[in-house]
Design an enzyme around this catalytic site. Sequence first.
Site, PDB file in Angstrom:
ATOM      1  N   TRP A  43       0.842  -1.198   0.000  1.00  0.00           N
ATOM      2  CA  TRP A  43       0.000   0.000   0.000  1.00  0.00           C
ATOM      3  C   TRP A  43       0.879   1.252   0.000  1.00  0.00           C
ATOM      4  O   TRP A  43       0.545   2.259  -0.621  1.00  0.00           O
ATOM      5  CB  TRP A  43      -0.904   0.003   1.233  1.00  0.00           C
ATOM      6  CG  TRP A  43      -1.757   1.225   1.326  1.00  0.00           C
ATOM      7  CD1 TRP A  43      -2.944   1.446   0.688  1.00  0.00           C
ATOM      8  CD2 TRP A  43      -1.487   2.425   2.066  1.00  0.00           C
ATOM      9  NE1 TRP A  43      -3.428   2.686   0.991  1.00  0.00           N
ATOM     10  CE2 TRP A  43      -2.560   3.317   1.835  1.00  0.00           C
ATOM     11  CE3 TRP A  43      -0.452   2.821   2.911  1.00  0.00           C
ATOM     12  CZ2 TRP A  43      -2.627   4.573   2.419  1.00  0.00           C
ATOM     13  CZ3 TRP A  43      -0.519   4.082   3.478  1.00  0.00           C
ATOM     14  CH2 TRP A  43      -1.596   4.943   3.231  1.00  0.00           C
ATOM     15  N   HIS A  44       2.007   1.174   0.695  1.00  0.00           N
ATOM     16  CA  HIS A  44       2.879   2.349   0.775  1.00  0.00           C
ATOM     17  C   HIS A  44       3.597   2.642  -0.532  1.00  0.00           C
ATOM     18  O   HIS A  44       4.056   3.759  -0.746  1.00  0.00           O
ATOM     19  CB  HIS A  44       3.909   2.172   1.892  1.00  0.00           C
ATOM     20  CG  HIS A  44       3.341   2.421   3.254  1.00  0.00           C
ATOM     21  ND1 HIS A  44       2.709   1.452   3.980  1.00  0.00           N
ATOM     22  CD2 HIS A  44       3.289   3.546   4.023  1.00  0.00           C
ATOM     23  CE1 HIS A  44       2.302   1.966   5.138  1.00  0.00           C
ATOM     24  NE2 HIS A  44       2.640   3.227   5.183  1.00  0.00           N
ATOM     25  N   GLY A  45       3.731   1.661  -1.392  1.00  0.00           N
ATOM     26  CA  GLY A  45       4.400   1.918  -2.658  1.00  0.00           C
ATOM     27  C   GLY A  45       4.568   0.639  -3.457  1.00  0.00           C
ATOM     28  O   GLY A  45       4.695  -0.442  -2.884  1.00  0.00           O
TER      29      GLY A  45
ATOM     30  N   TYR B 140       5.921  11.350   3.303  1.00  0.00           N
ATOM     31  CA  TYR B 140       4.939  10.292   3.538  1.00  0.00           C
ATOM     32  C   TYR B 140       3.680  10.694   2.777  1.00  0.00           C
ATOM     33  O   TYR B 140       2.649  10.998   3.357  1.00  0.00           O
ATOM     34  CB  TYR B 140       4.650  10.186   5.036  1.00  0.00           C
ATOM     35  CG  TYR B 140       4.231   8.813   5.486  1.00  0.00           C
ATOM     36  CD1 TYR B 140       5.171   7.848   5.800  1.00  0.00           C
ATOM     37  CD2 TYR B 140       2.891   8.469   5.595  1.00  0.00           C
ATOM     38  CE1 TYR B 140       4.799   6.585   6.207  1.00  0.00           C
ATOM     39  CE2 TYR B 140       2.510   7.215   6.014  1.00  0.00           C
ATOM     40  CZ  TYR B 140       3.465   6.285   6.319  1.00  0.00           C
ATOM     41  OH  TYR B 140       3.089   5.030   6.734  1.00  0.00           O
TER      42      TYR B 140
END
Lengths: 368, 478
Positions: B321-323, B475
């Site tokens: 999900w973060h990347g 972020y």
Amino acid sequence: MSPISKILLKFLCASAFIMLMAAALNFVVDPLQLFRQARPFPAMYSADTRMQDAGLIRSQPFDTAFMGTSLAIHFRQRDIDRILGGRSLKLSMTGSNSREQSFVLDAAMARHPKRVVWQLDDWIFRDTPEIDSDIFLPSGLYRRSAAGLAGYLFSGQMARESLWILARSLPPLEPAIARLTSDLVFKFPIADVDDINALPPDYDVAAGYNARKAFAAFRHITDPVRSRYLADGYEYEAMVRAFERDAISLIARNPDVAFDIYFPPYSVLQFVAMRDAAPSALKTVYDFTAYAFPRLLQFPNVRLSDFRAVKEVTHDLENYGDVIHHSPAVDLKVLQWLAQGKYQVDRSAPLASLERLKVQVDAYRLER
Amino acid sequence: MLFNSYSFIFLFLPVGLAGYFALGRGGNLAPVLWLALASLAFYAFGNWQYVPLLLASIAFNYGIGYLLVERKLRPKVRFAVLTAGVAGDLLVLGVFKYAGFLVANFNAVFSTGFVVHILLPVGISFYTFTQIAFLVDAYRGQVARYAVPHYALFVTYFPHLIAGPILHHRDMIPQFERTEAKRPDPHLILCGLIIFAIGLFKKTCLADGIQPLVGPVFGPGSPTFDQAWIGALAYTFQLYFDFSGYSDMAIGISLMFGIFLPLNFNSPYKATSIIDFWRCWHMTLSQFLRDYLYIPLGGNRRGPVWRYVNLVITMLLGGLWHGAAWTFVVWGALHGAYLCINHAWNRFGPDVAPRLRPAATFAGAMLTFLSVVVAWVFFRADDIDSAIYVLVRMADPTRLALGRVEIVNLAFIACYAALAWFAPNTQTIMGYDHARRTVGDSLAQARLRPWFLYATAAVLAFGILGIQQHSEFIYFRF
């Protein structure tokens, strides 16, 4: 008005007051000398040349602008003046691209210099963002736009520098503060304009530049984990576009200015690294040179020198701190070559030096 | 548009507030519409080409929600509608966020040369996840009827839109419906401003201040042992103050509009275990992953082994999900492994004698912090090789520089560590209670002491004076 509304108003007024005080301090001290030459506080200079150049262009007298990347950062203005003549202003910016260099030189043209000494190489012509999207170059300071000047005046970082300069100007504090001044913490630690990015007199040149360091850098950049950086940005079409937009258009717009352009003496290891780890990038370098040299020589106000195949320098690895950065001794040689017209590219044979370079790179064998 | 920009602070926010409260005199709907339009304008400022995608996503999910809430459908049809809705959301997210990653891996495995250039729409993960939660709750019968403007505002609400927190419809939409929120409340505006000021200061003065120490270590350089640690720790604190600052600013801005956002950040580096860390770091994401992924996977209901499997799956997907990169997968896998070890220790580890508890707590905090730092190296590095390169340097004390620069940088980092470990967090200073919808009660009772007022005014001033040309939230692009 309710009591809490009064408190809210007080809060906003107090914030605004602190900001105005900071702006007033910045205006009075003017660390960049954007509004006036340094007085009554002594001038201090920053090694952050992308910012500092905006003030230098306004505050320094010059008839020669000296531009380049980190390869041209350690030159001393007094050496340039002594060897090439005239009154120079060094505007070189570490890691700069052609768009930044052209933009800064364009701003310098407003002061009508007679000559530009310009260190070019293929790497500066990589694809780059628009100047206003360049997060490192404060374009508003060069244009003196309202937003740029407001950003300068209402900068907390600049207010801290102003306070520091102010404190340093007080005689009883000066010696102590001068000892404490360090570019680790403060951005304006340099008292003499000639010292901006120049190596200090006590710098150990032999320790900073030697074959061991050059080979270590070579091993580092050809390490499989790192070698992809070698080919970063080497796209022929993009480089030609940037070259036309930034170099050619500036030269064409200023026919009365003499452009002394030179390609610096990288160590042969740079090209060998490309040969071994990024051959497509090396081909792009060659192709780009084959395009750029004849194009530059179409202009009568351009004098072009290519030092990349000066074997006695580029093959002597004791001259280098890594694969491209040469020692101050080579800086002086570069100035002498420029003054003597040595290694100038012949308008009738613009690619002769490139052919010599190709032969040298093909023939070079690493000592294991 | 960034919260730490002059255009936002001096133009967008005042105009947004003025319009909202001016329209609030005339009724309840107009300010909601104004805020929704302002949110779209905020989004369009930097991502105008993706506004149609955002609007289409809202229309699609509201339509699916309408079918689930309003229509009396048979259970199988309801499930099919939910499946279609969630699949549609995930498909769009997958195409925009993961297509390039999948193609790159396909090319690597099969030596092909397919090229995919899809820019990631900012905030797509946030508005997709909030709407997936809405659909699942609608299917579970936990959603009342909502008007389109309120739903649209819930999705687009600008304080959260591009970097969170992940909002929940049950928390937000009733707040948007409250008439009182449409009238200016000087107490909430003042508290919101102070919280915003603290967040802005964290971002512009702290996070941006330490940023220069990070790049050299994660670039093509060759750091020594101490330089590698300085870079990794600098990134650890940069990320902390960047994300914490953003979360504070989002809460502060929202509070000025009379809306309480959920906490997203609660001093995570003070955590004494990884379980504790994930209760304090990106809290709304942790809650989302728990409620809509870990529990539907079975949670711990199918035995201890499945609990560990579900934890790792959840954290792997949390990483992705973060990347869309293998570094984020490794980061997620590391945290999955940390959580498994933590749960196993809680289950099988020895009880600590009371007299040793302070030492055990200290050791737990140190171990947690070090584990988090190691994982951040993967989060920050360009690729796995580069991350391992930095970690190898961090594990090789024979290469030491420790010159003047390194000593100054270490002192710098020690100041940041002291702030992160020992300073009270914003919600403690301000008495922010999201559940009770209260803030600054003690300040109001104490009639706001002058020193506090002027200190926070100075924090706002320094926060604004600290705005730099080159600053971006790290972020951010999810």
